[in-house]
Design a protein around this motif. Structure first.
Motif, PDB file in Angstrom:
ATOM      1  N   HIS A  96       0.879  -1.166   0.000  1.00 33.71           N
ATOM      2  CA  HIS A  96       0.000   0.000   0.000  1.00 33.71           C
ATOM      3  C   HIS A  96       0.920   1.220   0.000  1.00 33.71           C
ATOM      4  O   HIS A  96       1.476   1.569   1.046  1.00 33.71           O
ATOM      5  N   ASP A 100      -0.395   2.970   4.789  1.00 32.91           N
ATOM      6  CA  ASP A 100      -1.366   2.362   5.703  1.00 32.91           C
ATOM      7  C   ASP A 100      -1.663   0.942   5.240  1.00 32.91           C
ATOM      8  O   ASP A 100      -2.285   0.740   4.196  1.00 32.91           O
ATOM      9  N   PRO A 101      -1.245  -0.074   6.012  1.00 34.41           N
ATOM     10  CA  PRO A 101      -1.423  -1.462   5.577  1.00 34.41           C
ATOM     11  C   PRO A 101      -2.807  -2.053   5.879  1.00 34.41           C
ATOM     12  O   PRO A 101      -3.031  -3.239   5.664  1.00 34.41           O
ATOM     13  N   THR A 102      -3.747  -1.255   6.331  1.00 36.59           N
ATOM     14  CA  THR A 102      -5.080  -1.765   6.653  1.00 36.59           C
ATOM     15  C   THR A 102      -5.736  -2.371   5.413  1.00 36.59           C
ATOM     16  O   THR A 102      -5.809  -1.718   4.367  1.00 36.59           O
ATOM     17  N   PRO A 103      -6.214  -3.622   5.504  1.00 37.24           N
ATOM     18  CA  PRO A 103      -6.846  -4.261   4.339  1.00 37.24           C
ATOM     19  C   PRO A 103      -8.149  -3.564   3.948  1.00 37.24           C
ATOM     20  O   PRO A 103      -8.962  -3.226   4.801  1.00 37.24           O
ATOM     21  N   SER A 104      -8.337  -3.364   2.655  1.00 36.34           N
ATOM     22  CA  SER A 104      -9.592  -2.797   2.142  1.00 36.34           C
ATOM     23  C   SER A 104     -10.596  -3.927   1.956  1.00 36.34           C
ATOM     24  O   SER A 104     -10.251  -5.108   2.016  1.00 36.34           O
ATOM     25  N   HIS A 105     -11.856  -3.574   1.692  1.00 39.51           N
ATOM     26  CA  HIS A 105     -12.874  -4.588   1.405  1.00 39.51           C
ATOM     27  C   HIS A 105     -12.489  -5.379   0.156  1.00 39.51           C
ATOM     28  O   HIS A 105     -12.706  -6.590   0.089  1.00 39.51           O
ATOM     29  N   ASP A 107      -9.387  -5.975  -0.859  1.00 37.36           N
ATOM     30  CA  ASP A 107      -8.300  -6.880  -0.453  1.00 37.36           C
ATOM     31  C   ASP A 107      -8.867  -8.163   0.166  1.00 37.36           C
ATOM     32  O   ASP A 107      -8.433  -9.266  -0.156  1.00 37.36           O
ATOM     33  N   GLY A 132       2.996  -1.938   4.421  1.00 40.35           N
ATOM     34  CA  GLY A 132       2.850  -0.492   4.556  1.00 40.35           C
ATOM     35  C   GLY A 132       4.191   0.099   4.927  1.00 40.35           C
ATOM     36  O   GLY A 132       5.238  -0.435   4.547  1.00 40.35           O
ATOM     37  N   CYS A 135       5.450  -1.834   8.321  1.00 37.60           N
ATOM     38  CA  CYS A 135       4.493  -2.413   9.260  1.00 37.60           C
ATOM     39  C   CYS A 135       3.574  -3.353   8.485  1.00 37.60           C
ATOM     40  O   CYS A 135       2.518  -2.945   8.034  1.00 37.60           O
ATOM     41  N   ILE A 137       0.844  -6.264   7.583  1.00 39.70           N
ATOM     42  CA  ILE A 137      -0.375  -6.845   8.142  1.00 39.70           C
ATOM     43  C   ILE A 137      -0.546  -8.224   7.519  1.00 39.70           C
ATOM     44  O   ILE A 137      -0.502  -8.365   6.292  1.00 39.70           O
ATOM     45  N   ASN A 142      -4.488 -11.903  11.491  1.00 41.63           N
ATOM     46  CA  ASN A 142      -5.650 -11.078  11.828  1.00 41.63           C
ATOM     47  C   ASN A 142      -6.969 -11.800  11.559  1.00 41.63           C
ATOM     48  O   ASN A 142      -8.026 -11.182  11.482  1.00 41.63           O
TER      49      ASN A 142
END
Length: 145
Positions: A96, A100-105, A107, A132, A135, A137, A142
């Motif tokens: 990303h 920001d390594p937060t998974p999207s919908h 992903d 990210g 960092c 994920i 998770n």
């Protein structure tokens, strides 16, 4: 009379990529290798590690290159190199560029599609990692895989 093409399918080595060990024992190993492979890419890249029956990496390839915040991915593009390299399993990773390594919908959705396709083909999806700003994920850690 009709003409039918006779074809052969093969993988072609593009270049070599040097790492210390080809054995993947944890997500950190995959993260380290993919992070080095991507080397600060400014667009989203989906990377595939193909794994043999002993847990060693057979190959690494870029399956898709997208824009700053998205990439179009289809399971057939993921499994083409996996099948050609006789993979027993695969690891997916993508970056990303936003940091920001937060998974999207999206992903999460494509990960589930690839996992399902892998179950049909007999090629296990071991991990999906988002990179990210230093960092990562892990979908598995998770509970998204």
């Amino acid at each position: 009379m009709y003409s039918i093409d006779v074809v052969t399918i093969k993988m072609e080595k593009e270049r070599s990529f040097f790492i210390e060990d080809t054995k993947i024992s944890c997500n950190e190993d995959a993260y380290r290798i993919v992070n080095k492979y991507l080397n600060g890419a400014d667009r989203e890249h989906l990377v595939l590690l193909t794994i043999d029956t002993k847990g060693n990496i057979n190959s690494i390839s870029t399956v898709s290159i997208g824009s700053l915040n998205s990439s179009i991915v289809h399971p057939r593009e993921v499994f083409k190199p996996a099948i050609l390299s006789n993979a027993a399993a695969i690891i997916l990773a993508h970056n990303h560029p936003s940091g920001d390594p937060t998974p999207s919908h999206e992903d999460i959705g494509i990960t589930n599609r690839i996992k399902g396709a892998g179950n049909i083909l007999g090629i296990e999806l071991l991990a999906h990692i988002i990179i990210g700003d230093n960092c990562p994920i892990s979908f598995k850690e998770n509970k998204l895989l």
